[in-house]
Write a protein that holds these residues in place. Structure first.
Motif, PDB file in Angstrom:
ATOM      1  N   THR A   1      40.553  34.527  41.438  1.00  0.00           N
ATOM      2  CA  THR A   1      40.315  35.093  40.109  1.00  0.00           C
ATOM      3  C   THR A   1      40.528  36.605  40.100  1.00  0.00           C
ATOM      4  O   THR A   1      41.178  37.147  39.198  1.00  0.00           O
ATOM      5  N   THR A   2      40.003  37.294  41.101  1.00  0.00           N
ATOM      6  CA  THR A   2      40.184  38.749  41.127  1.00  0.00           C
ATOM      7  C   THR A   2      41.671  39.083  41.300  1.00  0.00           C
ATOM      8  O   THR A   2      42.181  40.008  40.668  1.00  0.00           O
ATOM      9  N   THR A   3      42.365  38.310  42.113  1.00  0.00           N
ATOM     10  CA  THR A   3      43.804  38.541  42.295  1.00  0.00           C
ATOM     11  C   THR A   3      44.540  38.320  40.972  1.00  0.00           C
ATOM     12  O   THR A   3      45.363  39.142  40.569  1.00  0.00           O
ATOM     13  N   HIS A   4      44.206  37.228  40.305  1.00  0.00           N
ATOM     14  CA  HIS A   4      44.880  36.889  39.042  1.00  0.00           C
ATOM     15  C   HIS A   4      44.731  37.994  38.001  1.00  0.00           C
ATOM     16  O   HIS A   4      45.664  38.297  37.266  1.00  0.00           O
ATOM     17  N   TYR A   5      43.566  38.608  37.918  1.00  0.00           N
ATOM     18  CA  TYR A   5      43.343  39.654  36.917  1.00  0.00           C
ATOM     19  C   TYR A   5      43.531  41.068  37.491  1.00  0.00           C
ATOM     20  O   TYR A   5      43.175  42.055  36.845  1.00  0.00           O
TER      21      TYR A   5
ATOM     22  N   GLN B   1      37.763  41.013  31.445  1.00  0.00           N
ATOM     23  CA  GLN B   1      37.235  42.192  30.750  1.00  0.00           C
ATOM     24  C   GLN B   1      37.419  43.459  31.599  1.00  0.00           C
ATOM     25  O   GLN B   1      37.764  44.517  31.069  1.00  0.00           O
ATOM     26  N   ILE B   2      37.197  43.341  32.894  1.00  0.00           N
ATOM     27  CA  ILE B   2      37.401  44.509  33.771  1.00  0.00           C
ATOM     28  C   ILE B   2      38.865  44.958  33.690  1.00  0.00           C
ATOM     29  O   ILE B   2      39.166  46.146  33.587  1.00  0.00           O
ATOM     30  N   GLN B   3      39.766  43.981  33.700  1.00  0.00           N
ATOM     31  CA  GLN B   3      41.194  44.297  33.594  1.00  0.00           C
ATOM     32  C   GLN B   3      41.487  45.041  32.283  1.00  0.00           C
ATOM     33  O   GLN B   3      42.184  46.061  32.276  1.00  0.00           O
ATOM     34  N   ILE B   4      40.912  44.557  31.169  1.00  0.00           N
ATOM     35  CA  ILE B   4      41.126  45.203  29.871  1.00  0.00           C
ATOM     36  C   ILE B   4      40.567  46.630  29.895  1.00  0.00           C
ATOM     37  O   ILE B   4      41.231  47.581  29.480  1.00  0.00           O
ATOM     38  N   TRP B   5      39.349  46.773  30.416  1.00  0.00           N
ATOM     39  CA  TRP B   5      38.764  48.126  30.502  1.00  0.00           C
ATOM     40  C   TRP B   5      39.631  49.045  31.361  1.00  0.00           C
ATOM     41  O   TRP B   5      39.869  50.195  30.998  1.00  0.00           O
ATOM     42  N   ASN B   6      40.080  48.534  32.498  1.00  0.00           N
ATOM     43  CA  ASN B   6      40.906  49.363  33.382  1.00  0.00           C
ATOM     44  C   ASN B   6      42.164  49.850  32.650  1.00  0.00           C
ATOM     45  O   ASN B   6      42.581  51.002  32.808  1.00  0.00           O
ATOM     46  N   GLN B   7      42.744  48.976  31.830  1.00  0.00           N
ATOM     47  CA  GLN B   7      43.933  49.362  31.063  1.00  0.00           C
ATOM     48  C   GLN B   7      43.606  50.446  30.051  1.00  0.00           C
ATOM     49  O   GLN B   7      44.474  51.208  29.644  1.00  0.00           O
TER      50      GLN B   7
END
Ligand code: C2E
Ligand code: CA
Ligand code: CA
Ligand code: CA
Length: 279
Positions: free
Chosen positions: A136-140, A102-108
């Motif tokens: 996990t943090t690396t993956h996303y 979700q953080i990755q999606i928000w960042n995008q």
């Protein structure tokens, strides 16, 4: 009435068959929900407002489960069952993966929220936990500093030396640490001083009726002062009205979280809420 050790419950008592079977069944359902990941288990996010900058830049991830009868199961109840059965480690990994995604999606979308996840004692003690978090943090593609790990003093006390070592390591990697539900149970100032933490969350039982209780006001004001003396950020959760928000501003509290700002909601809904909020 032999008790199986793997993913069954450790609290069987004679004459308690019905409740035992109910819980056993619930655990099996939860296990399936985690394996199938078919959407009846999901995260909601409750935003936090920075009282100094007026920015909403953090949110807490809170799990929701809709069972096969289409009813919400109380999170405190099924989290407790997951803890008793050992399923919590798998559940928390699922939570962290979802939150990182979700953080990755928000960042995008150009949105930046630091997200708190709730941990249990078993999670932090688990051998692979640090490794799992980094992987996990690396993956996303998520920076560790976007993740705040919330745990209670009770979770820390369960195996204090080990937990402090783990938290120190996690902090050095950039993750933030928060002490949840502060003020209930065995809160100890002496202990807090020695913990590698960044944030103190005052339990909502002191906040819900803050505007009506001068005793709560005294407790909360002195907890905020103390937190600041220890160099911590202080969050008040359970803020339900403007008078309580005003008092917390007056007490110099750093962040508020509560229904008055927003209820927990799905990631995409939080994006929409935020767009309206900043307008
Ligand atoms: P918590 O960590 O103390 O989370 C805060 C709880 O307060 C949440 O309840 C939230 O919905 C509720 N809350 C927030 N603002 C207000 C308000 O203004 N008024 C009132 N009355 N309540 C407010 P929720 O979501 O039912 O979660 C209950 C507990 O279940 C959490 O307490 C936490 O201990 C546990 N939990 C929830 N999600 C997770 C998870 O993903 N992992 C773990 N290990 N525990 C979780
Ligand atoms: Ca929490
Ligand atoms: Ca907890
Ligand atoms: Ca709490």
């Amino acid at each position: 009435n032999a008790v199986k050790s793997n993913n069954t419950l450790q609290f069987y008592q004679n004459g308690d068959d019905e409740a035992y079977l109910y819980k056993l069944n619930l655990i099996e359902e939860l296990k399936l929900a985690l394996e199938q990941d078919s959407g009846n288990l999901f995260l909601t996010y409750q935003p936090k407002l920075n009282l100094k900058t007026k920015q909403v830049d953090k949110a807490e991830a809170l799990i929701r489960w809709v069972d096969k009868n289409n009813e919400f199961v109380n999170p405190e109840m099924f989290i407790a069952l997951a803890e008793q059965s050992g399923l919590i480690v798998t559940l928390t990994q699922w939570v962290i993966r979802q939150a990182a995604h979700q953080i990755q999606i928000w960042n995008q979308q150009g949105l930046y929220f630091n997200v708190s996840v709730n941990l249990s004692a078993q999670d932090i003690q688990h051998e692979q936990f640090v490794h799992f978090l980094l992987e996990t943090t690396t993956h996303y593609c998520v920076d560790p500093s976007s993740i705040i790990l919330e745990l209670t003093e009770r979770d820390i006390a369960e195996n204090e030396a080990l937990v402090i070592a783990k938290l120190t390591h996690l902090k050095s990697l950039g993750f933030e640490i928060s002490v949840d539900d502060y003020g209930i149970g065995q809160s100890s100032l002496a202990k807090l001083k020695n913990l590698p933490v960044d944030e103190l969350k005052i339990d909502k039982c002191f906040i819900l009726k803050l505007n009506e209780s001068s005793q709560d006001q005294d407790i909360v004001e002195s907890t905020i002062t103390l937190g600041h003396k220890l160099g911590l950020r202080v969050v008040a959760e359970g803020v339900e009205n403007q008078p309580s928000l005003d008092l917390l501003t007056q007490f110099n509290c750093d962040y508020i979280q509560g229904y008055y700002l927003a209820k927990p909601q799905k990631g995409e809904q939080l994006s929409e809420w935020y767009a309206h909020y900043v307008k």
